[in-house]
Design a protein around this motif. Structure first.
Motif, short mmCIF file in Angstrom:
data_model
loop_
_atom_site.label_atom_id
_atom_site.label_comp_id
_atom_site.label_asym_id
_atom_site.label_seq_id
_atom_site.Cartn_x
_atom_site.Cartn_y
_atom_site.Cartn_z
N LEU A 1 0.83 12.96 102.48
CA LEU A 1 -0.13 13.13 101.25
C LEU A 1 -0.86 14.38 102.19
O LEU A 1 -1.48 14.07 103.15
N ILE A 2 -0.99 15.70 101.34
CA ILE A 2 -1.60 16.71 102.12
C ILE A 2 -2.52 17.18 101.07
O ILE A 2 -2.55 16.96 99.79
N ALA B 1 -10.56 16.95 99.82
CA ALA B 1 -9.54 16.82 98.79
C ALA B 1 -9.61 15.40 98.19
O ALA B 1 -9.30 14.89 97.06
N GLY B 2 -9.91 14.48 99.25
CA GLY B 2 -10.03 12.98 98.98
C GLY B 2 -8.91 12.01 99.59
O GLY B 2 -8.71 10.95 99.53
N LYS B 3 -8.33 12.90 100.68
CA LYS B 3 -7.14 12.28 101.11
C LYS B 3 -7.60 10.75 102.01
O LYS B 3 -7.00 9.59 101.55
N ASP C 1 -3.96 7.57 108.76
CA ASP C 1 -4.84 8.66 108.55
C ASP C 1 -4.86 9.40 109.90
O ASP C 1 -5.55 8.95 110.76
N GLU C 2 -4.29 10.79 109.84
CA GLU C 2 -4.44 11.68 110.91
C GLU C 2 -4.11 11.24 112.40
O GLU C 2 -4.81 11.25 113.09
N LEU D 1 1.29 8.68 104.90
CA LEU D 1 0.93 9.42 106.10
C LEU D 1 -0.11 10.78 105.52
O LEU D 1 0.38 11.54 104.91
N VAL D 2 -1.37 10.74 105.80
CA VAL D 2 -2.26 11.68 105.88
C VAL D 2 -2.24 12.46 107.38
O VAL D 2 -2.53 11.71 108.22
#
Length: 231
Positions: free
Chosen positions: A24-25, A30-32, A150-151, A180-181
């Motif tokens: 998810l990019i 953007a709301g990720k 997340d990151e 995956l963010v």
């Protein structure tokens, strides 16, 4: 899905296939991370609902974990005053299958030998890379089917970044599905099977990761030149 006066997400429909990796990019804001925190129950939307495996997702984070979703949050958020071993066992807090828990502990030790060497050490004294390993190991201990990450590479040295992505591949081999963010969009699209581009709360592009990565608009917005991203 609405949090304030205006909807934050509009018709976000993310479908997961078992054992696949999804990237998810999107730009900052953007709301990720908000989407991941909403899926895992840390944020409560005013409107809209979430479904997983055809059923409405529970509202409470612990029930969401029981439903098969676990979250490796940005910043790791380990229990600093607890030992490495106790942090891992906290991941299995909702489980009652002792043999399964013991087996998963051994699996975590195999994936992360460094954690096994530091079982009695306080988690807060670990390096950033070791804390990330611990957060990932703790997620495995939930025995969840879908792992939200997340990151995971944020703030890590390049050699540890590669280790993190190697472990994501091991998760896939275990049959885990991963959303995956990742700040490193190039790397996220390299490791993912399928990718989504999120802009201002809307999925504006979705498809096989290789196709998304090759899209000129995605390259211009998130990837830059190959030399700029080292690939």
């Amino acid at each position: 899905m609405q949090f304030g006066a205006k909807p934050l997400f509009e018709n976000v429909n993310v479908k997961f296939g078992e054992g696949y990796r999804y990237g998810l990019i999107g730009a900052n804001g953007a709301g990720k991370s908000t989407l991941l925190n909403t899926i895992s129950g840390f944020l409560k939307p005013k409107q809209g609902e979430l479904a997983f495996k055809g059923k409405p997702l529970p509202k409470r984070p612990d029930r969401i974990v029981q439903a098969g979703i676990c979250h490796v949050p940005e910043g790791r958020l380990v229990f600093a005053n607890l030992s490495v071993e106790d942090n891992l066992k906290m991941g299995a807090f909702l489980r009652n299958d002792r043999e399964g828990v013991s087996s998963d502990l051994e699996r975590v030790y195999g994936l992360f030998p460094r954690l096994k060497e530091r079982l009695k050490q306080s988690a807060g004294t670990l390096s950033g890379g070791e804390q990330q390993m611990l957060a990932m190991g703790r997620a495995l201990m939930t025995d969840g089917e879908l792992i939200l990450m997340d990151e995971p590479s944020l703030g890590l040295a390049p050699i540890l970044v590669q280790t993190v992505f190697d472990i994501i591949e091991e998760f896939r081999k275990l049959g885990k599905t991963i959303l995956l963010v990742e700040q490193n969009a190039y790397k996220a699209l390299e490791v993912a099977d399928r990718a989504y581009v999120l802009e201002q709360g809307r999925i504006v592009k979705a498809g096989p990761a290789a196709e998304v990565k090759a899209d000129p608009s995605v390259r211009a917005a998130y990837l830059g030149t190959e030399s700029a991203v080292g690939g």
